[in-house]
Design a protein around this motif. Sequence first.
Motif, mmCIF file in Angstrom:
data_model
loop_
_atom_site.group_PDB
_atom_site.id
_atom_site.type_symbol
_atom_site.label_atom_id
_atom_site.label_comp_id
_atom_site.label_asym_id
_atom_site.label_seq_id
_atom_site.Cartn_x
_atom_site.Cartn_y
_atom_site.Cartn_z
ATOM 1 N N LEU A 36 -7.108 69.252 7.300
ATOM 2 C CA LEU A 36 -6.828 68.415 8.465
ATOM 3 C C LEU A 36 -7.862 67.299 8.587
ATOM 4 O O LEU A 36 -7.514 66.153 8.887
ATOM 5 C CB LEU A 36 -6.829 69.257 9.744
ATOM 6 C CG LEU A 36 -5.612 70.137 9.976
ATOM 7 C CD1 LEU A 36 -5.852 71.053 11.165
ATOM 8 C CD2 LEU A 36 -4.370 69.308 10.189
ATOM 9 N N GLY A 37 -9.118 67.618 8.364
ATOM 10 C CA GLY A 37 -10.174 66.609 8.431
ATOM 11 C C GLY A 37 -9.994 65.514 7.399
ATOM 12 O O GLY A 37 -10.158 64.327 7.695
ATOM 13 N N ALA A 38 -9.639 65.912 6.175
ATOM 14 C CA ALA A 38 -9.419 64.935 5.106
ATOM 15 C C ALA A 38 -8.218 64.041 5.430
ATOM 16 O O ALA A 38 -8.261 62.823 5.224
ATOM 17 C CB ALA A 38 -9.218 65.642 3.770
ATOM 18 N N GLU A 39 -7.151 64.638 5.947
ATOM 19 C CA GLU A 39 -5.970 63.854 6.323
ATOM 20 C C GLU A 39 -6.292 62.897 7.463
ATOM 21 O O GLU A 39 -5.828 61.753 7.476
ATOM 22 C CB GLU A 39 -4.827 64.779 6.734
ATOM 23 C CG GLU A 39 -4.253 65.589 5.607
ATOM 24 C CD GLU A 39 -3.253 66.626 6.075
ATOM 25 O OE1 GLU A 39 -2.509 67.127 5.214
ATOM 26 O OE2 GLU A 39 -3.208 66.958 7.275
ATOM 27 N N TYR A 40 -7.082 63.366 8.419
ATOM 28 C CA TYR A 40 -7.484 62.530 9.554
ATOM 29 C C TYR A 40 -8.285 61.322 9.060
ATOM 30 O O TYR A 40 -8.002 60.182 9.428
ATOM 31 C CB TYR A 40 -8.300 63.361 10.540
ATOM 32 C CG TYR A 40 -8.685 62.625 11.796
ATOM 33 C CD1 TYR A 40 -7.786 62.497 12.842
ATOM 34 C CD2 TYR A 40 -9.941 62.062 11.948
ATOM 35 C CE1 TYR A 40 -8.130 61.824 14.007
ATOM 36 C CE2 TYR A 40 -10.297 61.386 13.098
ATOM 37 C CZ TYR A 40 -9.389 61.275 14.126
ATOM 38 O OH TYR A 40 -9.733 60.607 15.273
ATOM 39 N N ASP A 76 -1.117 63.506 12.621
ATOM 40 C CA ASP A 76 -0.712 63.886 13.978
ATOM 41 C C ASP A 76 -1.908 63.860 14.922
ATOM 42 O O ASP A 76 -1.801 63.431 16.070
ATOM 43 C CB ASP A 76 -0.088 65.284 13.995
ATOM 44 C CG ASP A 76 1.240 65.370 13.269
ATOM 45 O OD1 ASP A 76 1.929 64.328 13.150
ATOM 46 O OD2 ASP A 76 1.592 66.472 12.813
ATOM 47 N N LEU A 77 -3.055 64.334 14.434
ATOM 48 C CA LEU A 77 -4.273 64.301 15.240
ATOM 49 C C LEU A 77 -4.668 62.865 15.567
ATOM 50 O O LEU A 77 -5.037 62.546 16.700
ATOM 51 C CB LEU A 77 -5.417 65.001 14.512
ATOM 52 C CG LEU A 77 -5.286 66.503 14.308
ATOM 53 C CD1 LEU A 77 -6.385 67.017 13.390
ATOM 54 C CD2 LEU A 77 -5.319 67.223 15.635
ATOM 55 N N ALA A 78 -4.591 61.988 14.574
ATOM 56 C CA ALA A 78 -4.934 60.580 14.791
ATOM 57 C C ALA A 78 -3.984 59.943 15.799
ATOM 58 O O ALA A 78 -4.419 59.178 16.668
ATOM 59 C CB ALA A 78 -4.907 59.815 13.469
ATOM 60 N N ALA A 79 -2.705 60.251 15.713
ATOM 61 C CA ALA A 79 -1.739 59.696 16.654
ATOM 62 C C ALA A 79 -2.031 60.170 18.073
ATOM 63 O O ALA A 79 -1.973 59.380 19.021
ATOM 64 C CB ALA A 79 -0.318 60.090 16.254
#
Length: 79
Positions: free
Chosen positions: A58-62, A21-24
Amino acid sequence: MAAVDGACQVLIDSGVRSGADLAAARALGASAAMIGRPYLYGLMAGGEQGVERAIEVLGAEYTRTLQLLGARTTDELTA
């Protein structure tokens, strides 16, 4: 982003649940995103350490999302 035409920074403050979601949000031009629920879930689950863990996740997912998109940096994200 088209509505403000670069006149100000845009922050997203709803619906952010994962690094994807952050990347989007960044790909669509947001300067930053608020992470209220992930932060609160971490806080409820483990206090300060829980918040730190939530941010790590969140950082790892990003990072994984960037890799899956073939982007090496945030600047390479585009709509």
